[in-house]
Design a protein around this motif. Structure first.
Motif, PDB file in Angstrom:
ATOM      1  N   GLY A  72       2.677   3.903  24.327  1.00  0.00           N
ATOM      2  CA  GLY A  72       1.753   3.944  25.463  1.00  0.00           C
ATOM      3  C   GLY A  72       0.371   3.410  25.137  1.00  0.00           C
ATOM      4  O   GLY A  72      -0.617   3.827  25.721  1.00  0.00           O
ATOM      5  N   GLY A  73       0.315   2.481  24.178  1.00  0.00           N
ATOM      6  CA  GLY A  73      -0.991   1.886  23.843  1.00  0.00           C
ATOM      7  C   GLY A  73      -1.777   2.667  22.816  1.00  0.00           C
ATOM      8  O   GLY A  73      -2.908   2.305  22.501  1.00  0.00           O
ATOM      9  N   ASP A  74      -1.235   3.758  22.260  1.00  0.00           N
ATOM     10  CA  ASP A  74      -1.944   4.526  21.240  1.00  0.00           C
ATOM     11  C   ASP A  74      -2.136   3.679  19.984  1.00  0.00           C
ATOM     12  O   ASP A  74      -1.334   2.797  19.697  1.00  0.00           O
ATOM     13  N   THR A  75      -3.177   3.969  19.245  1.00  0.00           N
ATOM     14  CA  THR A  75      -3.426   3.231  18.010  1.00  0.00           C
ATOM     15  C   THR A  75      -2.838   3.979  16.818  1.00  0.00           C
ATOM     16  O   THR A  75      -2.745   5.203  16.815  1.00  0.00           O
ATOM     17  N   ARG A  76      -2.455   3.209  15.819  1.00  0.00           N
ATOM     18  CA  ARG A  76      -1.978   3.771  14.554  1.00  0.00           C
ATOM     19  C   ARG A  76      -2.703   3.066  13.423  1.00  0.00           C
ATOM     20  O   ARG A  76      -2.851   1.850  13.439  1.00  0.00           O
ATOM     21  N   GLY A  77      -3.112   3.839  12.443  1.00  0.00           N
ATOM     22  CA  GLY A  77      -3.827   3.268  11.315  1.00  0.00           C
ATOM     23  C   GLY A  77      -3.056   3.399  10.022  1.00  0.00           C
ATOM     24  O   GLY A  77      -2.349   4.385   9.804  1.00  0.00           O
ATOM     25  N   ILE A  78      -3.159   2.375   9.174  1.00  0.00           N
ATOM     26  CA  ILE A  78      -2.579   2.432   7.837  1.00  0.00           C
ATOM     27  C   ILE A  78      -3.641   1.980   6.843  1.00  0.00           C
ATOM     28  O   ILE A  78      -4.510   1.177   7.162  1.00  0.00           O
ATOM     29  N   ILE A  79      -3.566   2.532   5.646  1.00  0.00           N
ATOM     30  CA  ILE A  79      -4.474   2.141   4.566  1.00  0.00           C
ATOM     31  C   ILE A  79      -3.644   1.415   3.513  1.00  0.00           C
ATOM     32  O   ILE A  79      -2.626   1.941   3.043  1.00  0.00           O
ATOM     33  N   PHE A  80      -4.062   0.207   3.160  1.00  0.00           N
ATOM     34  CA  PHE A  80      -3.384  -0.558   2.112  1.00  0.00           C
ATOM     35  C   PHE A  80      -4.218  -0.473   0.842  1.00  0.00           C
ATOM     36  O   PHE A  80      -5.395  -0.815   0.835  1.00  0.00           O
ATOM     37  N   LYS A  81      -3.578  -0.003  -0.235  1.00  0.00           N
ATOM     38  CA  LYS A  81      -4.270   0.106  -1.523  1.00  0.00           C
ATOM     39  C   LYS A  81      -3.665  -0.882  -2.521  1.00  0.00           C
ATOM     40  O   LYS A  81      -2.439  -0.969  -2.650  1.00  0.00           O
ATOM     41  N   ASN A  82      -4.521  -1.578  -3.236  1.00  0.00           N
ATOM     42  CA  ASN A  82      -4.089  -2.523  -4.257  1.00  0.00           C
ATOM     43  C   ASN A  82      -4.909  -2.261  -5.514  1.00  0.00           C
ATOM     44  O   ASN A  82      -6.105  -2.506  -5.537  1.00  0.00           O
ATOM     45  N   GLY A  83      -4.243  -1.704  -6.536  1.00  0.00           N
ATOM     46  CA  GLY A  83      -4.938  -1.349  -7.776  1.00  0.00           C
ATOM     47  C   GLY A  83      -4.831   0.117  -8.119  1.00  0.00           C
ATOM     48  O   GLY A  83      -5.247   0.541  -9.199  1.00  0.00           O
ATOM     49  N   ASP A  84      -4.248   0.924  -7.226  1.00  0.00           N
ATOM     50  CA  ASP A  84      -4.053   2.354  -7.468  1.00  0.00           C
ATOM     51  C   ASP A  84      -2.559   2.677  -7.470  1.00  0.00           C
ATOM     52  O   ASP A  84      -1.814   2.181  -6.622  1.00  0.00           O
ATOM     53  N   ASP A  85      -2.144   3.507  -8.427  1.00  0.00           N
ATOM     54  CA  ASP A  85      -0.758   3.959  -8.491  1.00  0.00           C
ATOM     55  C   ASP A  85      -0.594   5.141  -7.537  1.00  0.00           C
ATOM     56  O   ASP A  85      -1.144   6.212  -7.773  1.00  0.00           O
TER      57      ASP A  85
END
Length: 934
Positions: A660-673
């Motif tokens: 229904g148009g809701d937003t979703r956020g993701i965090i991309f990490k590069n350099g952390d295990d």
């Protein structure tokens, strides 16, 4: 490009020999060192990313479909299949041949499925009672308008009637094309080279009474000092049990190349008594003449040795045949602390693939017979009747898995093994630890007993996959118990099941078959199996094994390839953006304001490029394949951004059409295990499940977290939430005073909730605070500053960032910064009591929640210990030995009665309250530092 190339080629003498333009295609070497065929002429070079700006023209042939599939699989798994083709190992060839046949048969079955069968097989919809279904006596009644909605790429909508009761399924899929499976004689010849032992004269290993021995031929690239005395130590292990005294070679002088006098190493165990899963473990070391005094007593038994390269190999090959002849083992240089006898039995049996600089040990397995020596099949075993002694046995069986058994107790358990089967079937792990694996008679009786042993629950059976239980029949029994798992339960433990593949000495094993079967039968399980394997394919010890399993999965799930391929490409794009940001911050390090402005602008420009926006849109989320990340919101500066921490994580926001148009956020990490975070969140999810099974819902927020590669991964953004630090700082003009404002958190909730909503929010806060108090105490989660604890506007409190677990609390100048067993500050109590002073009934309820939650976890202490033990070889920084897991045993007070354990927890609870002022001081320091950074 093709017409231009053809026009220029006309001027060359051999142009007529080229034939038709359509019979050729371009090929390149991509970033993964894979030969990639460019079938799709519309693809951009920026998406292909060739390693060099060179395209090769190749002829299309009759095996084009297979070559294209191989190319796609190689790109997808991050390891070219030509690398697997080049491995001159019969076990690898046999495994691939078997998996090829099984995958082909599966895809043929898929072709014969109806639409409904295909949907159920691939997506396995879960029951959903919300949105129309009603509950009557625990059973959901089917609503009248129940239907299945399927969204196709062509924007067609099909509604299927009737459907399975109670299920509302809303998914986006691609209509599977008709699959043409080409099986050429060339491919068949490659996969079907199998050696049959039918009719061959063999010797049973139990008929060989000679002592086991091996010959040290030579060692090279040892890299010892010129005057050092180099020795080789070898030991035979079954799991972590040393089967006999280790054998030690004579000394040899020299820097690099070595041979040893009396090079035959004989062990005090007969060949007939070797268990099927015996490991031969080596360590090469140089004896130091003078030992420097060490400040630390840790590993003093290793200090007198200059180097300890180690390597392991199996005594029997994957067919059960005793190894003979020469073998060169390339050693590993790094070794864990506190090696028993300087040997590393828990280490991999794969030799180091980086052979150029690795120490090489050349050994010879002698022949004991003129015929191949084979470990006997199961039909050779026998069984006996035994005595009973229930009371003593009961006390032993109730101990936790970390408790050591003395020899007398082991003898008693073995003597009463039939009583164990009758009265304590869940005690099988302790029985297995009591078997004398160096006696083939005991081993045979155990294998017979397994055939009549009651089936364990899947949770109990997990322990049998630990390294301590290497026997083939035991592991097959354990996998048989796991077959009763639902798909949901299997998903809960998939992380551990992938890790214990490391303990499997042979590629073709029951666990591999089980995981492939379940993954190919459920798209969601297949999705996470793929990512758990691919995220570690860069590790040399598992690179070949995981690549083989990934190849087998892809061949048996061809429709899934394109979905996964788009995710891999999207993550590659995000990595490029992250590296661009890191480069920008380095170039503009002198001016922080200028750096932020220019780098943010560069990020937005990059994301707006069609190559990026197309790849990153309409993407099935790697964190949850049921979620389609539709439109990337990159045209609003306040939405997508990068975070101001060392690795510059990307904060990416999507607009979801299906939500229904809701937003979703993701965090991309590069350099952390992220693997330790992933493990901690999995355990939090399990705790939540166990509490709910006991009718206690503590409103846990186990957000999504997934490692996707070498120190890279994704984290789910929890919506409508803020950190304690931000809540405090926005309520005060002075950063130093913000941490001591006990009204800040309650006022923040009041601003977002009113009336009944505020009552619900405070109840949510109370429940979730209780859950995380208990969970963080049991797991020993450290570094709990005010930016690592968050609160949702609905009241749920939750913790993030789990870089320190199992009691590894941070310290500065040798002083512990965290002095409380868990975080329970007075501003938390202020919210729980709705601003009232003194300990009220609300606080009493909160304390009761904590105690009830703690006792529930205690009942499942064995399960938690098992899950952490199965992760020991994953290489997590704070989980490297059994001693790390000892923290769980102490925090759960295992070995004590419930009353004793509850008394201990109440003391910890009072300590958390009494010392909460120290937490506020730490938070004040953190807030001041954060305010200065901004």
């Amino acid at each position: 490009v093709y017409p231009l190339l053809w026009k220029q080629a006309q001027s060359f003498p051999l142009f007529p020999a080229l034939g038709e333009m359509e019979s050729h295609m371009f090929e390149c070497v991509n970033q993964a060192a894979v030969h990639e065929e460019l079938e799709d002429e519309t693809r951009r070079l920026c998406d292909i990313r060739p390693f060099l700006p060179v395209l090769k023209l190749v002829t299309r042939n009759c095996g084009r479909a297979e070559r294209l599939l191989d190319s796609k699989i190689g790109v997808l798994i991050g390891k070219g299949l030509h690398e697997l083709d080049a491995i001159n190992d019969q076990e690898v060839k046999d495994f691939r041949s078997k998996m090829f046949r099984m995958s082909e048969e599966r895809m043929q079955r898929v072709q014969m499925m109806t639409w409904m069968e295909w949907l159920q097989a691939c997506f396995s919809p879960q029951l959903e009672t919300s949105g129309g279904a009603t509950i009557t006596d625990g059973v959901a009644e089917r609503p009248a308008d129940l239907k299945v909605i399927i969204h196709f790429d062509q924007s067609q909508v099909r509604v299927l009637h009737p459907v399975t009761p109670y299920i509302r399924l809303c998914i986006q899929v691609k209509e599977p094309p008709h699959l043409t499976l080409v099986h050429t004689s060339t491919v068949k010849a490659m996969f079907d080279k199998e050696i049959s032992a039918i009719g061959q004269v063999q010797t049973c290993v139990w008929d060989v009474s000679s002592l086991f021995k091996i010959v040290l031929v030579s060692g090279s690239k040892v890299n010892a000092e010129e005057t050092a005395k180099v020795q080789v130590r070898a030991g035979l292990f079954h799991g972590t049990e040393l089967l006999c005294k280790p054998a030690v070679s004579s000394e040899s002088s020299g820097r690099s190349d070595h041979t040893w006098k009396d090079s035959t190493l004989e062990f005090d165990i007969a060949v007939c008594d070797l268990p099927r899963m015996t490991r031969l473990c080596f360590a090469i070391y140089a004896v130091m003449d003078k030992v420097k005094k060490q400040k630390s007593t840790k590993n003093t038994h290793l200090n007198k040795y200059q180097t300890i390269p180690w390597v392991n190999t199996m005594v029997f090959d994957y067919k059960g045949q005793l190894k003979t002849g020469d073998i060169i083992l390339h050693c590993w240089s790094s070794f864990p602390d506190e090696l028993e006898e300087m040997l590393n039995p828990i280490g991999t049996i794969q030799t180091n693939p980086y052979t150029e600089n690795a120490t090489a040990l050349h050994i010879h397995f002698p022949e004991y017979s003129s015929h191949p020596i084979i470990f006997p099949p199961f039909d050779k075993v026998r069984q006996h009747d035994d005595l009973m002694n229930t009371e003593t046995l009961k006390e032993i069986m109730e101990r936790d898995p970390l408790s050591q058994l003395c020899e007398n107790e082991k003898d008693l358990i073995w003597t009463l093994r039939y009583d164990c089967r009758e009265n304590f079937p869940q005690s099988l792990p302790k029985l297995l630890l009591s078997v004398k694996w160096s006696k083939h008679e005991d081993m045979a009786q155990l294998q017979a007993l397994l055939q009549i042993w009651p089936k364990l629950s899947p949770r109990d059976a997990l322990e049998l996959l630990d390294f301590n239980y290497p026997d083939q029949y035991v592991r097959e029994y354990a996998v048989g118990c796991l077959s009763d798992m639902s798909d949901e339960e299997l998903s809960q433990y998939l992380l551990q099941l992938v890790q214990v593949l490391r303990y499997e000495p042979y590629y073709d094993c029951a666990l591999t078959h089980f995981l492939l079967q379940r993954a190919q039968g459920n798209r969601k399980i297949g999705h996470f199996l793929f990512w758990h394997l691919r995220s570690e394919i860069h590790m040399p010890a598992v690179s070949v094994q995981f690549a083989l399993i990934l190849e087998a999965y892809c061949r048996g799930s061809i429709p899934h390839i394109e979905v996964l391929k788009k995710q891999v490409e999207a993550l590659s794009k995000l990595k490029s953006v992250n590296e661009l940001i890191k480069l920008g911050t380095i170039k503009n390090a002198r001016s922080k304001t200028k750096e932020a402005m220019l780098t943010k602008e560069a990020m937005m420009t990059c994301l707006r490029q069609s190559g990026y926006s197309e790849t990153l849109s309409d993407l099935h989320s790697p964190l949850n394949p049921n979620i389609l990340l539709s439109v990337l919101i990159c045209f609003y500066v306040e939405k997508c951004r990068y975070m101001d921490s060392k690795m510059k994580p990307l904060w990416i926001v999507y607009n979801n059409k299906l939500l229904g148009g809701d937003t979703r956020g993701i965090i991309f990490k590069n350099g952390d295990d992220l693997r330790q975070d992933m493990l901690t969140l999995q355990i939090l999810r399990l705790m939540d499940l166990l509490w709910k099974e006991a009718n206690l819902d503590l409103r846990i927020v186990p957000y999504g977290c997934l490692a996707t590669g070498d120190r890279a991964g994704l984290i789910e953004v929890v919506s409508s939430a803020d950190t304690i630090a931000n809540i405090q700082l926005t309520s005060s003009n002075v950063a130093a005073a913000a941490a001591f404002n006990k009204d800040a958190l309650l006022n923040w909730l009041k601003e977002r909730n009113s009336g009944d909503a505020l009552e619900r929010a405070i109840e949510e806060f109370t429940l979730s605070c209780a859950g995380y108090c208990v969970a963080t105490y049991v797991l020993g989660i450290g570094d709990r500053h005010s930016d690592n604890i968050m609160v949702r506007s609905t009241g749920q409190l939750f913790h993030i960032d789990f870089g320190h677990i199992l009691g590894n609390f941070k310290s500065k100048f040798g002083i512990k910064r965290e002095r409380v067993p868990f975080i329970l500050t007075h501003d938390f109590i202020h919210v729980i009591q709705q601003g009232k002073t003194g300990y009220t009934e609300k606080f009493g309820s909160f304390r009761q929640y904590c105690e009830e939650a703690y006792l529930i976890l205690r009942k499942n202490g064995t399960l938690f210990i098992t899950l952490f033990a199965l992760m020991l070889t994953a290489g997590l920084p704070e989980l490297t030995s059994v001693k790390d897991i000892q923290y769980l045993k102490d925090s759960l007070a295992l070995g004590k009665t419930d009353d004793e354990a509850l008394k201990q927890f109440r003391q910890k609870f009072d300590e958390a309250l009494r010392e909460s002022w120290t937490t506020k001081v730490n938070w004040m320091a953190h807030n001041v530092a954060k305010d200065n950074r901004s």
